[in-house]
Design an enzyme around this catalytic site. Sequence first.
Site, PDB file in Angstrom:
ATOM      1  CB  SER A  13      38.949   8.795  29.986  1.00 39.06           C
ATOM      2  OG  SER A  13      39.382   8.412  31.265  1.00 39.06           O
ATOM      3  CB  CYS A 380      49.928  35.502  36.832  1.00 32.53           C
ATOM      4  SG  CYS A 380      48.332  36.343  36.904  1.00 32.53           S
ATOM      5  CG  LEU A 381      50.446  34.052  43.089  1.00 32.45           C
ATOM      6  CD1 LEU A 381      49.544  35.107  43.700  1.00 32.45           C
ATOM      7  CD2 LEU A 381      49.982  32.652  43.533  1.00 32.45           C
ATOM      8  CD  GLU A 404      44.603  35.926  45.261  1.00 31.92           C
ATOM      9  OE1 GLU A 404      45.607  36.435  44.714  1.00 31.92           O
ATOM     10  OE2 GLU A 404      44.135  34.835  44.908  1.00 31.92           O
ATOM     11  CG  HIS A 523      48.768  33.409  32.486  1.00 30.31           C
ATOM     12  ND1 HIS A 523      49.345  32.612  33.445  1.00 30.31           N
ATOM     13  CD2 HIS A 523      47.814  34.123  33.122  1.00 30.31           C
ATOM     14  CE1 HIS A 523      48.748  32.811  34.605  1.00 30.31           C
ATOM     15  NE2 HIS A 523      47.809  33.731  34.431  1.00 30.31           N
ATOM     16  CD  GLU A 525      51.533  30.615  31.302  1.00 23.63           C
ATOM     17  OE1 GLU A 525      52.226  31.653  31.157  1.00 23.63           O
ATOM     18  OE2 GLU A 525      50.687  30.487  32.207  1.00 23.63           O
TER      19      GLU A 525
HETATM   20  N1  GLN Z   1      45.588  35.247  42.281  1.00 15.24           N
HETATM   21  C1  GLN Z   1      46.173  36.290  41.516  1.00 15.24           C
HETATM   22  C2  GLN Z   1      45.120  37.222  40.954  1.00 15.24           C
HETATM   23  O1  GLN Z   1      43.970  36.887  40.869  1.00 15.24           O
HETATM   24  C3  GLN Z   1      47.033  35.732  40.391  1.00 15.24           C
HETATM   25  C4  GLN Z   1      46.252  34.967  39.382  1.00 15.24           C
HETATM   26  C5  GLN Z   1      47.133  34.141  38.488  1.00 15.24           C
HETATM   27  O2  GLN Z   1      48.278  33.869  38.838  1.00 15.24           O
HETATM   28  N2  GLN Z   1      46.620  33.711  37.357  1.00 15.24           N
HETATM   29  O3  GLN Z   1      45.424  38.332  40.587  1.00 15.24           O
END
Ligand code: GLN
Length: 551
Positions: A13, A380-381, A404, A523, A525
């Site tokens: 693989s 995001c995070l 969270e 995101h 990216e």
């Molecule tokens: N954990 C965070 C949330 O659920 C960020 C998720 C992430 O970075 N994709 O909102």
Amino acid sequence: MARYVFITGGVVSSLGKGLASAALGALLQARGYTVRLRKLDPYLNVDPGTMSPFEHGEVYVTDDGAETDLDLGHYERFTGVAARKTDSVSSGRIYSNVLEKERRGDYLGKTIQVIPHVTNEIKEWIAIGDTEVDFMLCEIGGTVGDIEGLPFFEAIRQFGQERPRGECIYVHLTLLPYVAASGELKTKPTQHSVKELRSIGIAPDVLVCRTEHPIPEKEIQKIALFCNVRENAVIPAHDLKSIYEAPLAYHEVGLDQAVLDAFGISPAPRPDLVRWNNVVDAVHNPDGEVNIAIVGKYTQLEDAYKSIAEALTHGGIANRVKVTSEWLDSEIFEREDPAPYLENFDGILVPGGFGERGTEGMIHAAEFARLRNVPYFGICLGMQMAVIEATRNLMGVARAGSEEFDHEAEKKGGEKRFEPVVYHLKEWLEGNRTIKREVTDDKGGTMRLGAYNANLAEGSQVAKIYGDQAISERHRHRYEVALSYREKLEGVGLKFSGMSPDGRLPEIVEIPGHPWFVGVQFHPELKSKPFEPHPLFADFVRAAVEQGRLV
Ligand code: GLN
């Protein structure tokens, strides 16, 4: 109806089947054809959404909100064709569809079997959108001989059998190991792999052979003879310095020609490779270099942040610089001062992630970037942590945090610790549909997933970067930045410069006056391409270049 190319792998693989498929897609496009790429994965998870990034690398999200295999990211980056839910399917999904139909009584009392019920389900999946493109490229995950893969191999065999001749071809990717002691490339594993494939009724039309050394002519002849393929359909695939060389490199060794020959398309349209020549030229001839620190939690496995690494490379292409990124585990900054680690970087990127581990370290990294005027890109995070940092340190709310982490602790019997600046979203609008979710809902189904629109504030830095005030970006998260502190945060310099169209969900924050401080809830990216770098990555790298001049 589309012509089909089925791409399988053998011997070992991780031979780069996804990349070969993506490069072939790009080459067919360069010859003027339309393509769609599709991945069929034999594992039993219904989708990769619930797999740890350590297991499976990044989860790639499509516009229509599917959590898919990271190979779909390659496909998009090479072809620019937006992947869809229907471009990724696993055994788990296929079986669960079959079982659902069985429970509904759709099979009218028949005995449900792998052949024909499972294979029919796979074939139906393969044919979705069949009339939309000239070529459908379907990659089968894993290697020939895997127990889990058998129904897929059987399905693609039947598929080729049922279509008119010449509409389906099979490309098989293998390895030619080099035995240093005798100085030889060995063809036996390839012969065995093809034998295995033929024993289940699939005769490959094209063989792509990964090799670290040039394949001598007589070995090509031998492979052709023993594997029953034409000599010019034995394609050597060498290691490459950059994955973006793949389309040109595969063209050079005749992959696209061999594929078109196998379909009997003659004369083949000539390819226009300008796009790829430009990309490769920019990758190979940079005018400088920038160093980016990626401060995250899945840093041991680069594939966990595959699209971020690629998008940074694209940002480098846009600025004609080489981007060197170093992955730093954010947990370090919970014990140690980030300054000595981060001082020599031209930019800091904090990517996405789930769970509390390492988040305090991300907050310290964001603080360092804000105070030291280093370009900061929070994704995001990484955005949520930047907002928590500002709420704690600019507004003095020491307990600012994310729900969270409280939810995580509460599950283990812990107490609430935080003032929720980032909270769990239970209801939102998708177009004009209201979506409702509970914390206890199915793991896979509780996120805001896929493309959502956002409006950018007039005159904001991000509106300038995008050159537009209306954008659409892909999401994958459960939690959202709360509006409760918006006014106060804006008062101390953290501007909410991008909002959901209904004005309820913060999508982007920025710090005006800082060289580059942007946090995004989505995101970006996932949408960046080497020939069309994402504006945020292009501008972040530009700011890092400026920063490099200052250091
Ligand atoms: N954990 C965070 C949330 O659920 C960020 C998720 C992430 O970075 N994709 O909102």
